[in-house]
Structure formats: C-alpha cells, structure tokens
Write an enzyme that holds these catalytic residues in place. Structure first.
Site, PDB file in Angstrom:
ATOM      1  N   ARG A   7     -38.730  47.897  20.456  1.00 42.34           N
ATOM      2  CA  ARG A   7     -37.361  48.391  20.579  1.00 42.34           C
ATOM      3  C   ARG A   7     -36.992  49.210  19.364  1.00 42.34           C
ATOM      4  NH1 ARG A   7     -33.171  46.414  23.414  1.00 42.34           N
ATOM      5  NH2 ARG A   7     -32.418  48.416  22.680  1.00 42.34           N
ATOM      6  N   CYS A  74     -34.375  58.035  31.259  1.00 47.61           N
ATOM      7  CA  CYS A  74     -33.090  57.945  30.567  1.00 47.61           C
ATOM      8  C   CYS A  74     -32.100  57.193  31.445  1.00 47.61           C
ATOM      9  CB  CYS A  74     -32.511  59.328  30.290  1.00 47.61           C
ATOM     10  SG  CYS A  74     -33.411  60.271  29.066  1.00 47.61           S
ATOM     11  N   GLU A  77     -26.236  53.492  28.566  1.00 48.42           N
ATOM     12  CA  GLU A  77     -26.024  52.199  27.924  1.00 48.42           C
ATOM     13  C   GLU A  77     -24.745  51.593  28.496  1.00 48.42           C
ATOM     14  OE1 GLU A  77     -26.781  49.030  25.534  1.00 48.42           O
ATOM     15  OE2 GLU A  77     -28.081  50.764  25.746  1.00 48.42           O
ATOM     16  N   ARG A  89     -30.830  54.271  22.341  1.00 49.79           N
ATOM     17  CA  ARG A  89     -31.722  53.115  22.231  1.00 49.79           C
ATOM     18  C   ARG A  89     -33.032  53.436  22.923  1.00 49.79           C
ATOM     19  NH1 ARG A  89     -28.333  47.869  21.609  1.00 49.79           N
ATOM     20  NH2 ARG A  89     -26.246  48.713  21.394  1.00 49.79           N
ATOM     21  N   TYR A 107     -34.721  50.400  13.768  1.00 51.90           N
ATOM     22  CA  TYR A 107     -33.283  50.655  13.908  1.00 51.90           C
ATOM     23  C   TYR A 107     -32.850  51.496  12.719  1.00 51.90           C
ATOM     24  CZ  TYR A 107     -33.308  47.391  17.712  1.00 51.90           C
ATOM     25  OH  TYR A 107     -33.573  46.785  18.918  1.00 51.90           O
ATOM     26  N   ARG A 115     -29.451  45.281  14.465  1.00 51.37           N
ATOM     27  CA  ARG A 115     -30.497  44.288  14.229  1.00 51.37           C
ATOM     28  C   ARG A 115     -30.753  44.131  12.740  1.00 51.37           C
ATOM     29  NH1 ARG A 115     -33.952  42.357  18.127  1.00 51.37           N
ATOM     30  NH2 ARG A 115     -34.292  40.871  16.453  1.00 51.37           N
TER      31      ARG A 115
END
Length: 120
Positions: A7, A74, A77, A89, A107, A115
């Site tokens: 991620r 895509c 969010e 993200r 991140y 995070r």
C-alpha cells in the site's frame, strides 16, 4: 516467490494534470524502489483518488513510466467526513521473495499521517 500486496499514498497540492502525474509517478517509483521490485514482479495496480482530484487519471501517469502492460485500475476513494483531501492511494499486487514483515508500504507528503505507525 509469493503474491504480496503493498500500500501507499501521497497527497497533491493542487488539482492539475501535471501535479497528479508527478505525484503518482513519485509514489509508484518510490514504492518499487523501496521494495526492490522489477517490472515483471508486478501483477496489478489499483489507484484511488479523492473527489477533489479530477484533472487526470493516476493510471495514466503510471502508464507514462512504462507500466502500460500491467493491469491498472482507478476508482474513487470513499468520501468520509474528516478524510484526507487531495489524496491518491495505491494498492500493488506483486510477486516477491521478501517476507511480509520486510515489505515497505510508502506514505508520502501529507499522506504520511495516514500511517504514522509505519517506519519511513
């Protein structure tokens, strides 16, 4: 080699094609570098963008750095009250020999606060 998922996220400073391209490419390159991933290790990439980012598809930016033959998607969010604005993200599916606890989620910029439990 095992199938793993990574991620990442990054924030934009403005809703422009150039900004979305630059930030998306930075995020993708950083995630690949930190995890020592090669093109052939990649299975797919899923991007989400907040409702305030409308000038470009993050996947288009990924194609521009040579990932056009990787399945890219895509999506929007979730618009959660208090959520991080102007945020892209990323979810990467890849094959790697690295154990899960040696993977590096990435991140960057304002998304770092999403995070802050992860090492830099």
């Amino acid at each position: 080699m095992r199938l793993q998922a990574l991620r990442g996220a990054i924030t934009c400073d403005e809703n422009s094609k150039q900004e979305i391209e630059e930030k998306t490419q930075r995020l993708v390159k950083e995630l690949l570098a930190r995890n020592e991933l090669e093109h052939d290790d990649l299975v797919s990439l899923v991007f989400t963008a907040t409702d305030d980012l409308t000038a470009e598809f993050p996947a288009a930016a990924a194609r521009a750095v040579g990932l056009g033959d990787i399945p890219l998607l895509c999506a929007r969010e979730l618009a959660i009250e208090g959520g991080k604005p102007m945020c892209i993200r990323l979810l990467v599916h890849c094959y790697t020999d690295r154990p899960r606890d040696d993977l590096h989620h990435v991140y960057l910029d304002g998304a770092r606060s999403l995070r802050d439990d992860l090492p830099e």
